[in-house]
Write a protein that holds these residues in place. Structure first.
Motif, PDB file in Angstrom:
ATOM      1  N   ALA A   5      44.488  47.643  36.615  1.00 15.40           N
ATOM      2  CA  ALA A   5      43.943  47.117  36.944  1.00 15.40           C
ATOM      3  C   ALA A   5      41.590  48.422  36.848  1.00 15.40           C
ATOM      4  O   ALA A   5      40.896  47.837  36.525  1.00 15.40           O
ATOM      5  N   MET A   6      42.232  49.621  37.036  1.00 15.38           N
ATOM      6  CA  MET A   6      41.616  49.767  36.642  1.00 15.38           C
ATOM      7  C   MET A   6      41.277  50.786  35.340  1.00 15.38           C
ATOM      8  O   MET A   6      39.918  50.959  34.439  1.00 15.38           O
ATOM      9  N   LYS A   7      42.528  50.349  34.444  1.00 17.12           N
ATOM     10  CA  LYS A   7      42.443  50.903  33.280  1.00 17.12           C
ATOM     11  C   LYS A   7      41.883  49.781  32.389  1.00 17.12           C
ATOM     12  O   LYS A   7      40.663  49.694  31.201  1.00 17.12           O
ATOM     13  N   VAL A   8      41.570  48.460  32.732  1.00 14.17           N
ATOM     14  CA  VAL A   8      41.057  46.900  32.272  1.00 14.17           C
ATOM     15  C   VAL A   8      40.098  47.315  33.066  1.00 14.17           C
ATOM     16  O   VAL A   8      39.030  46.883  31.990  1.00 14.17           O
ATOM     17  N   SER A   9      39.146  47.368  34.061  1.00 14.88           N
ATOM     18  CA  SER A   9      38.103  47.228  34.277  1.00 14.88           C
ATOM     19  C   SER A   9      37.028  48.763  34.319  1.00 14.88           C
ATOM     20  O   SER A   9      36.012  48.344  33.768  1.00 14.88           O
ATOM     21  N   VAL A  10      37.338  49.561  33.702  1.00 12.76           N
ATOM     22  CA  VAL A  10      36.954  50.856  33.375  1.00 12.76           C
ATOM     23  C   VAL A  10      37.177  51.474  32.566  1.00 12.76           C
ATOM     24  O   VAL A  10      36.540  51.449  31.178  1.00 12.76           O
ATOM     25  N   GLY A  11      38.537  51.359  31.639  1.00 18.37           N
ATOM     26  CA  GLY A  11      38.820  51.820  30.457  1.00 18.37           C
ATOM     27  C   GLY A  11      38.064  50.861  29.748  1.00 18.37           C
ATOM     28  O   GLY A  11      38.108  51.236  27.887  1.00 18.37           O
ATOM     29  N   VAL A  12      38.862  49.839  29.183  1.00 18.68           N
ATOM     30  CA  VAL A  12      38.422  48.450  28.565  1.00 18.68           C
ATOM     31  C   VAL A  12      36.444  48.512  28.214  1.00 18.68           C
ATOM     32  O   VAL A  12      36.411  48.856  26.645  1.00 18.68           O
ATOM     33  N   PRO A  13      35.924  48.709  29.475  1.00 20.36           N
ATOM     34  CA  PRO A  13      34.357  48.809  28.829  1.00 20.36           C
ATOM     35  C   PRO A  13      33.814  50.219  28.031  1.00 20.36           C
ATOM     36  O   PRO A  13      33.376  50.014  26.797  1.00 20.36           O
ATOM     37  N   LEU A  14      34.761  50.909  28.260  1.00 22.78           N
ATOM     38  CA  LEU A  14      34.157  52.349  27.828  1.00 22.78           C
ATOM     39  C   LEU A  14      35.380  52.425  26.074  1.00 22.78           C
ATOM     40  O   LEU A  14      33.687  52.706  25.546  1.00 22.78           O
ATOM     41  N   PRO A  20      35.269  55.730  21.080  1.00 22.90           N
ATOM     42  CA  PRO A  20      36.066  56.532  20.983  1.00 22.90           C
ATOM     43  C   PRO A  20      36.905  56.733  19.947  1.00 22.90           C
ATOM     44  O   PRO A  20      38.250  55.708  19.866  1.00 22.90           O
ATOM     45  N   TRP A  21      36.368  58.079  18.882  1.00 22.06           N
ATOM     46  CA  TRP A  21      37.839  58.134  18.015  1.00 22.06           C
ATOM     47  C   TRP A  21      38.907  58.608  18.321  1.00 22.06           C
ATOM     48  O   TRP A  21      38.486  59.372  19.157  1.00 22.06           O
ATOM     49  N   VAL A  22      40.074  58.533  17.952  1.00 23.13           N
ATOM     50  CA  VAL A  22      40.945  59.211  18.372  1.00 23.13           C
ATOM     51  C   VAL A  22      41.865  59.627  16.903  1.00 23.13           C
ATOM     52  O   VAL A  22      42.439  58.898  16.314  1.00 23.13           O
ATOM     53  N   GLU A  23      42.655  60.722  17.242  1.00 19.67           N
ATOM     54  CA  GLU A  23      43.151  61.351  16.289  1.00 19.67           C
ATOM     55  C   GLU A  23      44.737  61.476  16.319  1.00 19.67           C
ATOM     56  O   GLU A  23      45.249  62.873  17.810  1.00 19.67           O
ATOM     57  N   GLY A  24      46.352  61.681  16.204  1.00 17.98           N
ATOM     58  CA  GLY A  24      47.375  61.994  16.637  1.00 17.98           C
ATOM     59  C   GLY A  24      48.268  61.967  17.426  1.00 17.98           C
ATOM     60  O   GLY A  24      48.812  62.025  18.535  1.00 17.98           O
ATOM     61  N   LEU A  25      47.643  60.270  17.862  1.00 20.47           N
ATOM     62  CA  LEU A  25      48.494  59.563  19.174  1.00 20.47           C
ATOM     63  C   LEU A  25      49.255  59.741  19.097  1.00 20.47           C
ATOM     64  O   LEU A  25      50.124  59.428  20.617  1.00 20.47           O
ATOM     65  N   GLU A  26      50.411  59.715  17.580  1.00 21.88           N
ATOM     66  CA  GLU A  26      51.440  59.258  17.879  1.00 21.88           C
ATOM     67  C   GLU A  26      52.416  60.834  18.858  1.00 21.88           C
ATOM     68  O   GLU A  26      53.477  60.491  18.892  1.00 21.88           O
ATOM     69  N   ASN A  27      51.334  61.756  19.189  1.00 25.93           N
ATOM     70  CA  ASN A  27      52.774  62.952  19.656  1.00 25.93           C
ATOM     71  C   ASN A  27      52.906  62.246  20.874  1.00 25.93           C
ATOM     72  O   ASN A  27      53.106  63.776  21.339  1.00 25.93           O
ATOM     73  N   VAL A  28      52.377  61.757  21.028  1.00 32.09           N
ATOM     74  CA  VAL A  28      52.200  61.435  22.830  1.00 32.09           C
ATOM     75  C   VAL A  28      53.339  60.151  22.400  1.00 32.09           C
ATOM     76  O   VAL A  28      53.146  59.480  22.232  1.00 32.09           O
ATOM     77  N   LEU A  53      45.249  55.499  25.968  1.00 34.41           N
ATOM     78  CA  LEU A  53      46.556  56.428  25.674  1.00 34.41           C
ATOM     79  C   LEU A  53      47.206  54.828  26.593  1.00 34.41           C
ATOM     80  O   LEU A  53      47.104  54.005  27.382  1.00 34.41           O
ATOM     81  N   ASP A  54      48.633  54.191  26.259  1.00 34.71           N
ATOM     82  CA  ASP A  54      48.964  53.507  26.923  1.00 34.71           C
ATOM     83  C   ASP A  54      49.663  53.682  27.907  1.00 34.71           C
ATOM     84  O   ASP A  54      50.280  53.155  28.741  1.00 34.71           O
ATOM     85  N   ARG A  55      50.356  54.960  28.116  1.00 31.35           N
ATOM     86  CA  ARG A  55      51.106  55.355  29.590  1.00 31.35           C
ATOM     87  C   ARG A  55      49.831  56.267  30.313  1.00 31.35           C
ATOM     88  O   ARG A  55      48.796  56.607  29.577  1.00 31.35           O
ATOM     89  N   ILE A 175      44.740  65.282  19.372  1.00 23.35           N
ATOM     90  CA  ILE A 175      45.919  65.399  19.939  1.00 23.35           C
ATOM     91  C   ILE A 175      46.584  65.856  18.628  1.00 23.35           C
ATOM     92  O   ILE A 175      47.545  65.054  18.124  1.00 23.35           O
ATOM     93  N   GLY A 176      47.530  67.351  19.378  1.00 25.44           N
ATOM     94  CA  GLY A 176      48.212  67.984  18.313  1.00 25.44           C
ATOM     95  C   GLY A 176      49.667  67.375  18.821  1.00 25.44           C
ATOM     96  O   GLY A 176      49.913  67.130  19.279  1.00 25.44           O
ATOM     97  N   GLU A 177      50.809  68.577  17.748  1.00 26.91           N
ATOM     98  CA  GLU A 177      52.148  68.223  18.170  1.00 26.91           C
ATOM     99  C   GLU A 177      52.046  69.511  19.556  1.00 26.91           C
ATOM    100  O   GLU A 177      51.483  69.815  19.492  1.00 26.91           O
ATOM    101  N   PRO A 178      53.168  68.570  19.948  1.00 29.94           N
ATOM    102  CA  PRO A 178      53.600  69.074  21.669  1.00 29.94           C
ATOM    103  C   PRO A 178      54.569  70.393  20.717  1.00 29.94           C
ATOM    104  O   PRO A 178      54.653  70.780  19.914  1.00 29.94           O
ATOM    105  N   LEU A 179      54.105  71.204  22.627  1.00 29.35           N
ATOM    106  CA  LEU A 179      55.023  72.726  21.654  1.00 29.35           C
ATOM    107  C   LEU A 179      55.698  73.039  23.221  1.00 29.35           C
ATOM    108  O   LEU A 179      56.694  72.375  23.737  1.00 29.35           O
TER     109      LEU A 179
END
Length: 247
Positions: A5-14, A20-28, A53-55, A175-179
Motif C-alpha cells: 500500500a505504501m509503495k503505491v501511495s508513496v512510490g508511484v507519486p514519487l 528517477p532514471w535507473v541503470e542496471g536494474l537487471e542486476n537485482v 524495485l519490484d521487490r 546498480i552494479g553487478e553482484p559481488l
C-alpha cells in the motif's frame, strides 16, 4: 500488505513527480536473498530505491523513529514500518552494529532484499566516505548473500539543508553487478577480511557514482565540520565584542 500500500501511495507519486532514471536494474535478482549496499546522500534515498524495485527492500532505521510519543510519533512509526524500515536500538557501545547485523541476517534468511548504507550516515558534502567494516561485511559473510553496489545520483540536490520545498529534478540510481564474497565464508570475525570486503564494495560504489572518495568516516567529517562552525561562531562573537569595545 502495508508495504504494498505504501509503495503505491508513496512510490508511484514519487516516480511520477521526480521521474528517477535507473541503470542496471537487471542486476537485482528476481528472487532470493541479496544485499543492496548504497552510498547515502539524502534522507530520500530510502524511498527512491524501493520505488524503482519490484521487490521489497528492507532498510534499518534508528529506533527513535518508532518510539516517539504522540499522534505525530505514531504516524511516523507507521510510515517507516510501511516503507519497509526496521527499528535498531543504537544504545550501548556496540548496540547499533550488533542490532543491524541481527536484523540483516533475519531479512536475508527469509530470502528477501536487505538495504544498507556502508558509510553509516549521510554524506555531509556529497563526497563518498570510508565504509564501516562491521555491518555490511559481517552480514554478507554470515549469510553468503551477494552484495549489489548501488549509487544514488543527485538525491542530495532535491532538498538541500534549509530548504522546505523539494526541487523537482531527476535523480539517478545506478546498480552494479553482484559481488561474490564466498571465498571469505566463515571469516566474518577477521577484521582484515571485513576491511577488505568493505573496501571492495566502496570502490565499486565509487565507480558507479563518480564521487570523490575520502578515506575517513563520514561521522568524523561531520564532527570536524561542526567543530569548525562552532569555532567560527566563537571567533565572530569575539570580533563583534572587540568591535563594540573599540567604540
Amino acid at each position: 500488505m502495508l508495504y504494498g500500500a505504501m509503495k503505491v501511495s508513496v512510490g508511484v507519486p514519487l516516480k511520477l513527480a521526480f521521474r528517477p532514471w535507473v541503470e542496471g536494474l537487471e542486476n537485482v535478482p528476481a528472487d532470493g536473498p541479496a544485499i543492496l549496499a548504497s552510498n547515502h546522500l539524502s534522507f530520500s534515498d530510502s524511498f527512491f530505491l524501493p520505488a524503482v524495485l519490484d521487490r521489497k527492500v528492507t532498510f534499518i532505521a534508528k529506533a527513535e523513529y518508532f518510539t516517539t510519543p504522540g499522534v505525530k510519533g505514531r504516524m511516523t512509526a507507521a510510515f517507516f514500518k510501511g516503507v519497509g524500515q526496521l527499528p535498531v536500538d543504537r544504545s550501548g557501545a556496540r548496540g547499533a552494529g550488533e542490532a543491524a547485523i541481527r536484523s540483516g541476517v533475519e531479512v536475508l534468511e527469509r530470502g528477501e532484499l536487505f538495504g544498507i548504507y556502508p558509510e553509516g550516515t549521510r554524506s555531509p558534502d556529497g563526497r563518498l566516505y570510508r565504509g564501516k567494516p562491521g555491518g555490511l561485511a559481517r552480514v554478507a559473510l554470515a549469510t553468503g548473500a551477494p552484495v549489489i553496489p548501488v549509487a544514488m545520483i543527485d538525491t542530495e540536490k532535491i532538498q538541500p539543508p534549509g530548504k522546505v520545498m523539494p526541487k523537482l529534478m531527476r535523480p539517478g540510481i545506478r546498480i552494479g553487478e553482484p559481488l561474490d564474497f564466498s571465498r571469505y565464508q566463515g571469516m566474518e570475525h577477521d577484521r582484515f577480511v571485513l576491511r577488505a570486503v568493505t573496501d571492495e564494495v566502496m570502490y565499486e560504489i565509487m565507480k558507479l557514482s563518480g564521487q570523490e572518495y575520502v578515506d575517513i568516516y563520514a561521522s568524523a567529517a561531520k564532527r570536524r565540520i561542526a567543530e569548525a562552525a562552532k569555532a567560527e561562531r566563537q571567533a565572530q562573537k569575539a570580533r563583534e565584542k572587540e568591535h563594540s569595545g573599540a567604540k
